[in-house]
Scaffold this motif. Structure first.
Motif, mmCIF file in Angstrom:
data_model
loop_
_atom_site.group_PDB
_atom_site.id
_atom_site.type_symbol
_atom_site.label_atom_id
_atom_site.label_comp_id
_atom_site.label_asym_id
_atom_site.label_seq_id
_atom_site.Cartn_x
_atom_site.Cartn_y
_atom_site.Cartn_z
ATOM 1 N N SER A 76 24.738 9.266 -33.909
ATOM 2 C CA SER A 76 25.501 8.979 -35.124
ATOM 3 C C SER A 76 24.969 9.693 -36.357
ATOM 4 O O SER A 76 25.723 10.352 -37.082
ATOM 5 C CB SER A 76 25.530 7.469 -35.375
ATOM 6 N N ILE A 77 23.690 9.577 -36.636
ATOM 7 C CA ILE A 77 23.130 10.216 -37.829
ATOM 8 C C ILE A 77 23.188 11.742 -37.720
ATOM 9 O O ILE A 77 23.589 12.411 -38.680
ATOM 10 C CB ILE A 77 21.689 9.736 -38.086
ATOM 11 N N GLY A 254 27.957 -4.773 -43.448
ATOM 12 C CA GLY A 254 28.953 -4.210 -42.546
ATOM 13 C C GLY A 254 28.345 -3.634 -41.283
ATOM 14 O O GLY A 254 28.945 -3.711 -40.202
ATOM 15 N N VAL A 255 27.154 -3.041 -41.394
ATOM 16 C CA VAL A 255 26.493 -2.471 -40.212
ATOM 17 C C VAL A 255 26.218 -3.560 -39.167
ATOM 18 O O VAL A 255 26.609 -3.404 -38.001
ATOM 19 C CB VAL A 255 25.206 -1.724 -40.619
ATOM 20 N N PRO A 256 25.568 -4.672 -39.517
ATOM 21 C CA PRO A 256 25.411 -5.731 -38.505
ATOM 22 C C PRO A 256 26.735 -6.350 -38.083
ATOM 23 O O PRO A 256 26.852 -6.852 -36.952
ATOM 24 C CB PRO A 256 24.511 -6.765 -39.192
ATOM 25 N N PRO A 358 38.375 -1.669 -37.022
ATOM 26 C CA PRO A 358 38.864 -0.801 -38.097
ATOM 27 C C PRO A 358 38.793 -1.435 -39.475
ATOM 28 O O PRO A 358 38.542 -0.737 -40.471
ATOM 29 C CB PRO A 358 40.321 -0.510 -37.687
ATOM 30 N N THR A 359 38.981 -2.759 -39.572
ATOM 31 C CA THR A 359 38.952 -3.404 -40.878
ATOM 32 C C THR A 359 37.526 -3.505 -41.411
ATOM 33 O O THR A 359 37.269 -3.245 -42.602
ATOM 34 C CB THR A 359 39.595 -4.799 -40.803
ATOM 35 N N ILE A 360 36.578 -3.876 -40.555
ATOM 36 C CA ILE A 360 35.164 -3.907 -40.981
ATOM 37 C C ILE A 360 34.731 -2.506 -41.410
ATOM 38 O O ILE A 360 34.041 -2.344 -42.424
ATOM 39 C CB ILE A 360 34.261 -4.424 -39.847
ATOM 40 N N PHE A 361 35.141 -1.504 -40.647
ATOM 41 C CA PHE A 361 34.748 -0.124 -40.973
ATOM 42 C C PHE A 361 35.279 0.273 -42.349
ATOM 43 O O PHE A 361 34.542 0.825 -43.181
ATOM 44 C CB PHE A 361 35.286 0.832 -39.901
ATOM 45 N N THR A 362 36.552 -0.010 -42.593
ATOM 46 C CA THR A 362 37.158 0.355 -43.878
ATOM 47 C C THR A 362 36.479 -0.367 -45.033
ATOM 48 O O THR A 362 36.173 0.239 -46.069
ATOM 49 C CB THR A 362 38.660 0.019 -43.876
ATOM 50 N N LEU A 363 36.244 -1.663 -44.882
ATOM 51 C CA LEU A 363 35.573 -2.421 -45.928
ATOM 52 C C LEU A 363 34.137 -1.958 -46.113
ATOM 53 O O LEU A 363 33.600 -1.978 -47.224
ATOM 54 C CB LEU A 363 35.603 -3.915 -45.584
ATOM 55 N N GLY A 377 28.222 7.165 -40.662
ATOM 56 C CA GLY A 377 27.276 7.383 -39.563
ATOM 57 C C GLY A 377 26.556 6.099 -39.177
ATOM 58 O O GLY A 377 26.385 5.810 -37.984
ATOM 59 N N LEU A 378 26.163 5.305 -40.171
ATOM 60 C CA LEU A 378 25.475 4.042 -39.884
ATOM 61 C C LEU A 378 26.401 3.049 -39.185
ATOM 62 O O LEU A 378 25.995 2.350 -38.252
ATOM 63 C CB LEU A 378 24.940 3.433 -41.181
ATOM 64 N N LEU A 379 27.652 2.996 -39.630
ATOM 65 C CA LEU A 379 28.602 2.060 -39.024
ATOM 66 C C LEU A 379 28.909 2.436 -37.578
ATOM 67 O O LEU A 379 29.012 1.564 -36.714
ATOM 68 C CB LEU A 379 29.891 2.007 -39.850
#
Length: 444
Positions: A76-77, A254-256, A358-363, A377-379
């Motif tokens: 990811s990173i 959001g990451v967790p 998708p909603t968690i990612f957008t937020l 990248g973290l998400l």
């Protein structure tokens, strides 16, 4: 703060132009979401197939799934760094070509055949998907109005769910249906010649997948994708040092949220067949139980289409809260009910899970401005949470399969917490600016 002022100016200068149509670009990007959903779920067919071909233990079999999700953590990173260097469009093409290379490598692994080469090639494919995830998800978010970002991402993610629905049929017909192990009764011992023939049954489907990926890479390379706009452009190093991802609450929590949600999603998918096959639940054969799993994935697709429409009118965080409450309720029913009620409640969780990623990612990337690539990248790295499905397996062994779904219910509560409080932006730089109607200069 100087960086906020400059970003705002850039966003104003490069706002959307009258008459700009983003539909063709979103349609093309939807094909990417379909492909990585399709390829990911082929793994569900591969697991029993490879166990038969290589005579694997359950530990070796589950290692296949773990290697897949570890790739998200590892790649990811580096993917975010690559996007910063070569741009979004070239990164999309690179991701597709990496996946194609891994698919052709699977053909090699089947020809040898080799369990070790198979693991490595699956890691390569998953790394390519990771690059696509890091590039495509934020691109969809910023390619139009910020107010409808969650709606857009849910819409294209519905195509991802369409891929997950069709992949089991593809795998069952071209892999299991063409192999001795896939068509024989449970417990049948295969000869060495039959194992070799079964291993080679993977060559055709992965050859078709590789060809499709290469064609899609060529199309995207030649397509005039709109640029993302300078509000999300990478800042010079001296300005970047003034900013920190950890000042943004919506990303920090959001990451967790992504990590924990993946534990829930993958746990349900992996244990579904075993659960509904139990005599006290639905008393089905594994084959028939697999058909009901298709309904669960179909619920995710329907939920994403519905969620996309709902979020055109209602706040994304509030919709996420409602869906998380629904998921918690049906999981508690699954734990404490029996018979068809428990089966259908578990199927329903697919509908409520549909909008979560998708909603968690957008937020999570809202208000990150020039930090969008790194936050993305973290998400995506948090998707590695799927590898912890082994925790639910341990709970099932220790406390019973039905009780293990209490872990899933706990995951839904964290998503509810994120929707109600954790997703609220702090220190927002600027909402991602809509893309401008010109090709991405980094891809020319």
């Amino acid at each position: 703060m100087p960086s906020v002022v400059s970003s705002t100016t850039a966003g104003e200068k490069h706002g959307p132009q009258t008459g700009v149509r983003y539909g063709p670009a979103l349609t093309l990007l939807a094909s990417l979401f379909f492909m990585w959903g399709f390829i990911t779920v082929i793994n569900n067919t591969l697991l029993p197939h490879l166990r038969s071909v290589f005579d694997l233990t359950y530990t070796q079999t589950t290692l296949i799934e773990s290697v897949w999700f570890v790739a998200y953590f590892v790649a990811s990173i580096p993917s975010a760094k690559l996007i910063e260097r070569i741009g979004y469009q070239k990164s999309l093409v690179a991701g597709l070509l990496v996946m194609a290379a891994g698919s052709m490598g699977m053909m090699l692994a089947a020809s040898i055949p080799s369990y070790g080469v198979t693991l490595f090639m699956l890691f390569v494919i998953a790394s390519g998907i990771t690059l696509l995830q890091v590039a495509a998800n934020p691109y969809v978010v910023v390619v139009g109005s910020p107010e409808t970002a969650s709606s857009r991402l849910n819409l294209v993610q519905a195509m991802n769910s369409a891929g997950t629905m069709l992949a089991p049929l593809f795998g069952a017909y071209l892999i299991l249906g063409r192999s001795k192990g896939g068509t024989s009764a449970s417990g049948t011992v295969l000869t060495d010649a039959e194992r070799l023939a079964d291993a080679q049954s993977v060559i055709l489907p992965y050859g078709l997948v590789a060809a499709a990926l290469i064609v899609l890479a060529v199309i995207i390379a030649r397509f005039p994708l709109p640029a993302m706009g300078t509000a999300n452009a990478r800042l010079p190093k001296d300005e970047r040092k003034k900013l920190s991802l950890w000042h943004h609450r919506n990303l920090v929590f959001g990451v967790p949220a992504i990590f924990i949600y993946l534990i829930a999603e993958i746990g349900v998918a992996n244990l579904f067949v075993n659960f509904v096959s139990r005599p006290d639940i639905a008393n089905l054969t594994h084959e028939h139980a697999g058909r009901y799993l298709t309904i669960l994935w179909g619920g995710m697709m329907v939920g994403r289409f519905a969620g996309s429409a709902i979020m055109q009118r209602y706040d994304a965080a509030k919709v996420l809260a409602v869906f998380s409450i629904g998921a918690f309720v049906v999981m508690m029913i699954t734990v404490f009910a029996s018979g068809p009620v428990a089966m259908w409640s578990l199927i329903l969780v697919g509908l409520f899970h549909s909008i979560m990623f998708p909603t968690i990612f957008t937020l999570g990337i809202k208000g990150l401005g020039p930090l969008t690539e790194e936050g993305s990248g973290l998400l995506v790295m948090a998707i590695a949470g799927g590898a912890l499905v082994i925790v639910q397996g341990w709970l099932a062994d220790t406390y019973g399969l039905q009780n293990s779904f209490l872990l899933t219910a706990a995951c839904e509560l964290y998503v509810l917490f994120y929707a109600l409080w954790g997703s609220k932006p702090t220190n927002a730089l600027i909402d991602p600016a809509p893309a401008v109607a010109q090709p991405d200069s980094t891809s020319q």
